[in-house]
Design a protein around this motif. Structure first.
Motif, PDB file in Angstrom:
ATOM      1  N   ALA A  41      -5.638  -4.872  11.133  1.00  0.00           N
ATOM      2  CA  ALA A  41      -4.304  -4.969  10.554  1.00  0.00           C
ATOM      3  C   ALA A  41      -4.188  -4.072   9.325  1.00  0.00           C
ATOM      4  CB  ALA A  41      -4.001  -6.422  10.181  1.00  0.00           C
ATOM      5  N   PHE A  42      -5.248  -4.015   8.535  1.00  0.00           N
ATOM      6  CA  PHE A  42      -5.235  -3.189   7.324  1.00  0.00           C
ATOM      7  C   PHE A  42      -5.026  -1.716   7.680  1.00  0.00           C
ATOM      8  CE2 PHE A  42      -7.359  -0.986   3.744  1.00  0.00           C
ATOM      9  CZ  PHE A  42      -6.616  -1.516   2.694  1.00  0.00           C
ATOM     10  N   GLU A  43      -5.689  -1.259   8.734  1.00  0.00           N
ATOM     11  CA  GLU A  43      -5.514   0.124   9.180  1.00  0.00           C
ATOM     12  C   GLU A  43      -4.090   0.370   9.657  1.00  0.00           C
ATOM     13  OE1 GLU A  43      -7.248   3.327  12.461  1.00  0.00           O
ATOM     14  OE2 GLU A  43      -7.871   1.224  12.543  1.00  0.00           O
ATOM     15  N   ARG A  44      -3.549  -0.596  10.390  1.00  0.00           N
ATOM     16  CA  ARG A  44      -2.185  -0.451  10.908  1.00  0.00           C
ATOM     17  C   ARG A  44      -1.189  -0.277   9.774  1.00  0.00           C
ATOM     18  NH1 ARG A  44       2.516  -0.477  11.516  1.00  0.00           N
ATOM     19  NH2 ARG A  44       3.777  -1.205  13.280  1.00  0.00           N
ATOM     20  N   GLU A 133       2.772  -9.483   3.994  1.00  0.00           N
ATOM     21  CA  GLU A 133       2.963 -10.417   2.875  1.00  0.00           C
ATOM     22  C   GLU A 133       1.827 -11.433   2.801  1.00  0.00           C
ATOM     23  OE1 GLU A 133       7.008  -8.919   4.118  1.00  0.00           O
ATOM     24  OE2 GLU A 133       5.249  -9.727   5.161  1.00  0.00           O
ATOM     25  N   GLU A 134       1.447 -11.972   3.961  1.00  0.00           N
ATOM     26  CA  GLU A 134       0.370 -12.966   3.976  1.00  0.00           C
ATOM     27  C   GLU A 134      -0.986 -12.322   3.681  1.00  0.00           C
ATOM     28  OE1 GLU A 134       3.582 -15.360   4.833  1.00  0.00           O
ATOM     29  OE2 GLU A 134       3.131 -13.397   5.671  1.00  0.00           O
ATOM     30  N   MET A 135      -1.172 -11.081   4.112  1.00  0.00           N
ATOM     31  CA  MET A 135      -2.410 -10.378   3.762  1.00  0.00           C
ATOM     32  C   MET A 135      -2.504 -10.186   2.254  1.00  0.00           C
ATOM     33  SD  MET A 135      -3.021  -7.537   6.767  1.00  0.00           S
ATOM     34  CE  MET A 135      -4.648  -7.130   6.108  1.00  0.00           C
ATOM     35  N   HIS A 155      -3.452  -0.790  -2.037  1.00  0.00           N
ATOM     36  CA  HIS A 155      -3.150   0.065  -0.890  1.00  0.00           C
ATOM     37  C   HIS A 155      -2.058  -0.540  -0.010  1.00  0.00           C
ATOM     38  CE1 HIS A 155      -7.283   2.042  -1.490  1.00  0.00           C
ATOM     39  NE2 HIS A 155      -6.348   2.902  -1.825  1.00  0.00           N
ATOM     40  N   LEU A 156      -2.058  -1.862   0.134  1.00  0.00           N
ATOM     41  CA  LEU A 156      -0.990  -2.510   0.891  1.00  0.00           C
ATOM     42  C   LEU A 156       0.354  -2.364   0.180  1.00  0.00           C
ATOM     43  CD1 LEU A 156      -2.848  -5.730   2.065  1.00  0.00           C
ATOM     44  CD2 LEU A 156      -1.781  -4.056   3.587  1.00  0.00           C
ATOM     45  N   LEU A 157       0.351  -2.522  -1.130  1.00  0.00           N
ATOM     46  CA  LEU A 157       1.591  -2.348  -1.893  1.00  0.00           C
ATOM     47  C   LEU A 157       2.106  -0.918  -1.777  1.00  0.00           C
ATOM     48  CD1 LEU A 157       0.717  -4.383  -5.104  1.00  0.00           C
ATOM     49  CD2 LEU A 157       2.486  -4.953  -3.441  1.00  0.00           C
TER      50      LEU A 157
END
Length: 273
Positions: A41-44, A133-135, A155-157
């Motif tokens: 999921a992180f890669e996606r 959001e949940e990650m 990185h997600l932000l």
């Protein structure tokens, strides 16, 4: 999406890949709702591909035993090393993590995880990914000596800020909004030119809460919330300095037995020293 990177799934040993595909297929055919998280999921979301030692499946707490049962029927061994949040499915030395809550007792997988999941295909299998959001919510609390997920949060932000449901994210943190604020402040430090990705209204709301706290009397209860961030580094606070452990009721969701079992599983290497 980053260019010229090798996807996580392309780096897998063929036997491991077959195991992961079978685990995904078994859960899907049994019609047990699950979400794929972790490196896939992180890669996606970020385009960052990195080696991973396992596959992370997220399920509602009530579905954990169901997915373990169908995996056992498929010939895999299982165990529950931490009954309050984690189970495992094994194929030799390789394994799949079955996660239904974060280790600190927060971030339980509930219906909202599924309502906002993202459709994808991984290793040829259609799956739902954990929502960003949940990650963010779960990773924001990982601040231990041996693991700090702050870079993942940043990185997600950076990658997802424009499409995040910020009000839902704010609601997820609830009374622990200071953790979110700290991550957003760090984001502005990490990426000065990207500060505009964080909505002003969210920062203003969090800063309003901070100012409100500053103008109020501090609570009298000797509570240590550090245990929500690092289970071992704040042991001295709750074991020797007479602070209450925020993981225990009425503040938290864990029992003393669950905390003791999880602490023991972390081993001596994680102890304060």
């Amino acid at each position: 999406m980053m260019q010229n990177h090798v996807p996580v799934q392309a780096k897998l040993d063929p036997n491991v890949r077959a195991f992961y595909c079978q685990a995904l297929t078994v859960a899907s055919e049994a019609q047990i709702p699950f979400l794929l998280g972790g490196a896939y999921a992180f890669e996606r979301y970020t385009g960052i591909a990195r080696p991973t030692k396992d596959l992370d499946l997220f399920v509602r707490p009530g579905d954990c035993q169901r997915i373990l049962e169908v995996c056992r029927k498929a010939g895999y061994s299982t165990e529950i090393p931490a009954p309050h949040w984690l189970a495992k499915v094994f194929f030799g030395e390789d394994f799949v993590d079955i996660i239904f809550r974060s280790a600190n007792g927060e971030s339980e997988v509930d219906d909202l995880w599924f309502e906002h999941a993202v459709e994808a295909e991984v290793m040829g299998v259609p799956v739902l990914l954990c929502p960003p959001e949940e990650m963010l919510w779960s990773k924001a609390f990982v601040m231990a000596r041996d693991r700090f997920d702050g870079a993942d949060v940043a990185h997600l932000l950076r990658a997802c800020s424009e499409r995040l449901d910020w009000l839902r994210l704010l609601d997820r943190f609830g009374s622990h909004w200071r953790v979110l604020l700290s991550q957003l402040i760090l984001f502005g430090f990490i990426y000065p030119a990207e500060r505009g990705r964080i909505p002003d209204r969210i920062l203003r709301e969090l800063l309003r809460r901070l100012l409100e706290e500053m103008n109020a009397e501090p609570p009298t209860e000797r509570l240590c919330q550090g245990t929500l961030l690092s289970p071992m580094q704040y042991r001295i606070d709750v074991e020797s300095w007479e602070y209450k452990d925020a993981r225990l009721p009425p503040n938290g969701n864990l029992t003393p037995e669950e905390i003791a079992q999880w602490s023991a599983s972390l081993g001596e290497s994680s102890r304060v020293g």
